[in-house]
Each structure stands twice: as structure tokens, then as C-alpha cells.
Design a protein around this motif. Sequence first.
Motif, PDB file in Angstrom:
ATOM      1  N   ASN A 176      -1.030 -22.278  46.467  1.00 51.20           N
ATOM      2  CA  ASN A 176      -0.149 -23.184  47.209  1.00 51.20           C
ATOM      3  C   ASN A 176       0.114 -24.466  46.435  1.00 51.20           C
ATOM      4  OD1 ASN A 176       0.106 -21.438  49.357  1.00 51.20           O
ATOM      5  ND2 ASN A 176      -1.537 -22.385  50.556  1.00 51.20           N
ATOM      6  N   TRP A 177      -0.930 -24.969  45.782  1.00 53.47           N
ATOM      7  CA  TRP A 177      -0.776 -26.208  45.018  1.00 53.47           C
ATOM      8  C   TRP A 177       0.065 -25.996  43.763  1.00 53.47           C
ATOM      9  CZ3 TRP A 177      -1.671 -31.222  45.867  1.00 53.47           C
ATOM     10  CH2 TRP A 177      -2.386 -31.561  47.004  1.00 53.47           C
ATOM     11  N   VAL A 178      -0.155 -24.896  43.089  1.00 56.25           N
ATOM     12  CA  VAL A 178       0.625 -24.603  41.879  1.00 56.25           C
ATOM     13  C   VAL A 178       2.114 -24.570  42.191  1.00 56.25           C
ATOM     14  CG1 VAL A 178       1.128 -22.844  40.149  1.00 56.25           C
ATOM     15  CG2 VAL A 178      -1.242 -23.387  40.706  1.00 56.25           C
ATOM     16  N   GLU A 179       2.460 -24.055  43.357  1.00 54.74           N
ATOM     17  CA  GLU A 179       3.871 -23.924  43.743  1.00 54.74           C
ATOM     18  C   GLU A 179       4.525 -25.265  44.077  1.00 54.74           C
ATOM     19  OE1 GLU A 179       3.729 -21.157  46.936  1.00 54.74           O
ATOM     20  OE2 GLU A 179       3.559 -19.388  45.630  1.00 54.74           O
ATOM     21  N   LYS A 180       3.747 -26.250  44.531  1.00 51.29           N
ATOM     22  CA  LYS A 180       4.368 -27.507  44.954  1.00 51.29           C
ATOM     23  C   LYS A 180       4.189 -28.667  43.970  1.00 51.29           C
ATOM     24  CE  LYS A 180       0.502 -28.777  48.023  1.00 51.29           C
ATOM     25  NZ  LYS A 180       0.111 -28.944  49.443  1.00 51.29           N
ATOM     26  N   LEU A 181       3.369 -28.477  42.928  1.00 51.13           N
ATOM     27  CA  LEU A 181       3.167 -29.543  41.954  1.00 51.13           C
ATOM     28  C   LEU A 181       4.265 -29.531  40.892  1.00 51.13           C
ATOM     29  CD1 LEU A 181      -0.677 -29.247  41.402  1.00 51.13           C
ATOM     30  CD2 LEU A 181       0.508 -31.177  42.470  1.00 51.13           C
ATOM     31  N   PRO A 182       4.642 -30.708  40.347  1.00 49.52           N
ATOM     32  CA  PRO A 182       5.652 -30.774  39.283  1.00 49.52           C
ATOM     33  C   PRO A 182       5.224 -29.960  38.058  1.00 49.52           C
ATOM     34  CG  PRO A 182       5.185 -32.958  40.163  1.00 49.52           C
ATOM     35  CD  PRO A 182       4.154 -32.045  40.746  1.00 49.52           C
ATOM     36  N   GLU A 183       6.039 -29.015  37.636  1.00 49.94           N
ATOM     37  CA  GLU A 183       5.675 -28.108  36.550  1.00 49.94           C
ATOM     38  C   GLU A 183       5.515 -28.810  35.208  1.00 49.94           C
ATOM     39  OE1 GLU A 183       8.327 -24.849  36.283  1.00 49.94           O
ATOM     40  OE2 GLU A 183       7.975 -24.147  38.335  1.00 49.94           O
ATOM     41  N   ASN A 184       6.270 -29.870  34.993  1.00 51.90           N
ATOM     42  CA  ASN A 184       6.223 -30.536  33.691  1.00 51.90           C
ATOM     43  C   ASN A 184       5.015 -31.455  33.551  1.00 51.90           C
ATOM     44  OD1 ASN A 184       7.135 -32.345  35.611  1.00 51.90           O
ATOM     45  ND2 ASN A 184       8.553 -33.395  34.226  1.00 51.90           N
ATOM     46  N   GLN A 185       4.237 -31.610  34.605  1.00 55.33           N
ATOM     47  CA  GLN A 185       3.086 -32.515  34.566  1.00 55.33           C
ATOM     48  C   GLN A 185       1.761 -31.794  34.818  1.00 55.33           C
ATOM     49  OE1 GLN A 185       3.536 -35.926  37.082  1.00 55.33           O
ATOM     50  NE2 GLN A 185       1.463 -36.653  36.766  1.00 55.33           N
ATOM     51  N   PHE A 186       1.761 -30.792  35.672  1.00 57.78           N
ATOM     52  CA  PHE A 186       0.530 -30.089  36.021  1.00 57.78           C
ATOM     53  C   PHE A 186       0.529 -28.681  35.423  1.00 57.78           C
ATOM     54  CE2 PHE A 186       0.905 -33.400  39.132  1.00 57.78           C
ATOM     55  CZ  PHE A 186      -0.403 -33.816  39.344  1.00 57.78           C
ATOM     56  N   ILE A 187      -0.655 -28.255  34.995  1.00 60.34           N
ATOM     57  CA  ILE A 187      -0.766 -26.938  34.375  1.00 60.34           C
ATOM     58  C   ILE A 187      -2.089 -26.297  34.776  1.00 60.34           C
ATOM     59  CG2 ILE A 187      -1.676 -27.994  32.262  1.00 60.34           C
ATOM     60  CD1 ILE A 187      -0.475 -25.605  30.739  1.00 60.34           C
ATOM     61  N   GLN A 188      -2.040 -25.008  35.055  1.00 59.04           N
ATOM     62  CA  GLN A 188      -3.255 -24.270  35.370  1.00 59.04           C
ATOM     63  C   GLN A 188      -3.949 -23.897  34.065  1.00 59.04           C
ATOM     64  OE1 GLN A 188      -2.746 -21.111  38.175  1.00 59.04           O
ATOM     65  NE2 GLN A 188      -4.932 -20.628  38.274  1.00 59.04           N
ATOM     66  N   VAL A 189      -5.236 -24.243  33.956  1.00 59.44           N
ATOM     67  CA  VAL A 189      -5.983 -23.991  32.721  1.00 59.44           C
ATOM     68  C   VAL A 189      -7.121 -22.992  32.942  1.00 59.44           C
ATOM     69  CG1 VAL A 189      -5.439 -26.246  31.748  1.00 59.44           C
ATOM     70  CG2 VAL A 189      -7.508 -25.964  33.137  1.00 59.44           C
ATOM     71  N   HIS A 190      -7.307 -22.579  34.182  1.00 58.24           N
ATOM     72  CA  HIS A 190      -8.396 -21.674  34.532  1.00 58.24           C
ATOM     73  C   HIS A 190      -8.061 -21.103  35.897  1.00 58.24           C
ATOM     74  CE1 HIS A 190     -12.508 -20.602  35.914  1.00 58.24           C
ATOM     75  NE2 HIS A 190     -12.811 -20.508  34.629  1.00 58.24           N
ATOM     76  N   LYS A 191      -8.630 -19.970  36.240  1.00 61.76           N
ATOM     77  CA  LYS A 191      -8.334 -19.387  37.555  1.00 61.76           C
ATOM     78  C   LYS A 191      -8.726 -20.316  38.695  1.00 61.76           C
ATOM     79  CE  LYS A 191     -12.682 -16.807  37.983  1.00 61.76           C
ATOM     80  NZ  LYS A 191     -13.294 -15.475  38.174  1.00 61.76           N
ATOM     81  N   SER A 192      -9.610 -21.294  38.405  1.00 65.97           N
ATOM     82  CA  SER A 192     -10.084 -22.201  39.445  1.00 65.97           C
ATOM     83  C   SER A 192      -9.664 -23.655  39.237  1.00 65.97           C
ATOM     84  CB  SER A 192     -11.621 -22.139  39.533  1.00 65.97           C
ATOM     85  OG  SER A 192     -12.068 -20.849  39.846  1.00 65.97           O
ATOM     86  N   LEU A 225      -1.561 -24.180  27.601  1.00 62.00           N
ATOM     87  CA  LEU A 225      -2.000 -25.578  27.628  1.00 62.00           C
ATOM     88  C   LEU A 225      -1.623 -26.275  26.327  1.00 62.00           C
ATOM     89  CD1 LEU A 225      -3.588 -28.015  28.709  1.00 62.00           C
ATOM     90  CD2 LEU A 225      -5.665 -26.952  27.823  1.00 62.00           C
ATOM     91  N   LEU A 226      -1.917 -25.654  25.208  1.00 68.73           N
ATOM     92  CA  LEU A 226      -1.592 -26.251  23.909  1.00 68.73           C
ATOM     93  C   LEU A 226      -0.083 -26.430  23.753  1.00 68.73           C
ATOM     94  CD1 LEU A 226      -4.060 -24.267  21.606  1.00 68.73           C
ATOM     95  CD2 LEU A 226      -4.335 -26.582  22.507  1.00 68.73           C
ATOM     96  N   LYS A 227       0.685 -25.511  24.281  1.00 72.64           N
ATOM     97  CA  LYS A 227       2.142 -25.601  24.222  1.00 72.64           C
ATOM     98  C   LYS A 227       2.638 -26.806  25.006  1.00 72.64           C
ATOM     99  CE  LYS A 227       6.335 -22.988  25.347  1.00 72.64           C
ATOM    100  NZ  LYS A 227       6.865 -21.708  25.931  1.00 72.64           N
ATOM    101  N   VAL A 228       2.102 -26.974  26.224  1.00 70.94           N
ATOM    102  CA  VAL A 228       2.516 -28.111  27.071  1.00 70.94           C
ATOM    103  C   VAL A 228       2.157 -29.443  26.402  1.00 70.94           C
ATOM    104  CG1 VAL A 228       2.025 -29.305  29.245  1.00 70.94           C
ATOM    105  CG2 VAL A 228       2.408 -26.834  29.239  1.00 70.94           C
ATOM    106  N   LEU A 229       1.022 -29.464  25.716  1.00 68.06           N
ATOM    107  CA  LEU A 229       0.568 -30.698  25.061  1.00 68.06           C
ATOM    108  C   LEU A 229       1.247 -30.913  23.709  1.00 68.06           C
ATOM    109  CD1 LEU A 229      -3.250 -30.562  25.855  1.00 68.06           C
ATOM    110  CD2 LEU A 229      -1.476 -31.881  27.044  1.00 68.06           C
ATOM    111  N   GLY A 230       2.031 -29.951  23.277  1.00 73.95           N
ATOM    112  CA  GLY A 230       2.743 -30.075  22.010  1.00 73.95           C
ATOM    113  C   GLY A 230       1.849 -29.923  20.810  1.00 73.95           C
ATOM    114  N   VAL A 231       0.777 -29.158  20.968  1.00 69.89           N
ATOM    115  CA  VAL A 231      -0.164 -28.973  19.865  1.00 69.89           C
ATOM    116  C   VAL A 231       0.221 -27.737  19.048  1.00 69.89           C
ATOM    117  CG1 VAL A 231      -2.569 -28.569  19.237  1.00 69.89           C
ATOM    118  CG2 VAL A 231      -1.987 -30.043  21.185  1.00 69.89           C
TER     119      VAL A 231
END
Length: 231
Positions: A176-192, A225-231
Motif C-alpha cells: 500500500n505504501w509503495v503505491e502511494k509514495l512518490p516514485e522518484n524519491q522512495f525506493i524499495q530496497v528489500h522485501k521488508s 537502488l544504484l540506478k536511482v542514486l546514479g551510481v
Amino acid sequence: MINCVVIEDEIPAQNILKSFIEKIPEVVLVDTFKAAIEANSFLRNNTVDIIFLDINLPDMSGLDFIKTVKNPPAVIMTTAYPEYAASSFELDTIIDYLVKPFSFDRFLKAINKAKDRLEVPEPVLEEHNDEVIFLNVDKTLHKLILSSILYIESDRNYITVVTETQKLSYVDSLKNWVEKLPENQFIQVHKSFVINSKYVNKISGNSVYITTHKIPIGRTYKQELLKVLGV
């Protein structure tokens, strides 16, 4: 944010500094070192705003060490030897001298001196630019600014939302949180775990540090994650 390192060979003294630093939200402890040579390797490749520096180190004195650092940041001396205070202040980079044992009030005074030297403005929340929601936790509505979230943790049927000043747990799903958070700022890094990318301090192995919080990175999430951070 103000980044700092601690160079102190005594573990009890390290722990006191860590506990004091954790009480000040805008100050982030990047790393700790027991010897000058360890810190030297780090400072050659990284920049920080403040060094908390002991004088009596196993390999060389703190005063001799700071003279070797190119473009040194602000330095706060932490020592049991008050007699070195006068010679310490001959170095422009040293802004305060804390004699052990020192109180949190005295520590905070040193931090404020560092802020004045660094000309760090007080944080201002521009709420009109941030989406605000209210979470119903334990029959109480808690105001939450989405951009202030550090990370969100899922544990079975419970969600814990963590900011610098709040830790709210209630029944919900990470999906539910993944769906409502801004995609360009928040990223899932683990199943939890979902993190706020703007608070990423460092990545070490399969862990990402959100300010001082160590968050695991799942194998299938690391590349994104590395992609979002531009690494």
C-alpha cells in the motif's frame, strides 16, 4: 545535514560521543576510528563537516595529525588533558576543546559553535510544498509529512514509519505504501524496507545507511537502488 567522524581510541568515550550525536537530528555520524592512520585514509577520499578528535591517540597525537590533513574541517577536541587547550587554539580549524568527562549541554555548545563556523541555517519545513497525511495509530491521528520519512519497515502485518522525530507502527502492508509514495524519491530496497533516497548516507556491502540507520539491501533490489542514486 552536518556529517562528522569521531577519532577516539577509547570505546567508552566513543560510545558517549555516539549517544550525544544521536540526540541531535541534523548531525550524522559517518564513521569512527581508533587511530589517526585509519582516519587519514578515510579523509583523503571523503569530506566531513566536523571531526571529534582525541589528543592522546596510539599512533600520533591528535594535534600532530590534524596538521597533516589537507583543508581540514571544523575540529572539536575531546581529551582528558586540559593543559593542551592553549596550543590547540593556535590552529584555526579547532573551534572548541571538550575536557572529559563533559556533559551533553557542553557538547551541544560545541556543536552550536560548529554551526556558526559552518553557517548552517536552521531547518525550515515548507509544508505547503510537501504532501501531508494523517495516520491513525492507537486511536490518535498523527500528522506526517511524506518527504520527512526516512524509511518504512514491514513486519508481518505491521508497518513502522520512521522519521527523525517519529516512529509510528500500525496494521498495514508495504505494498500500500509503495503505491502511494512518490516514485522518484522512495525506493524499495528489500522485501521488508522502503527508503527515502534523499537521506541515503552511504552504501556498504549489502547495507544502505539512512542517516545512521542500517538497512539491508535485498539481492534483487540492489541494481535498481544504484540506478536511482546514479551510481
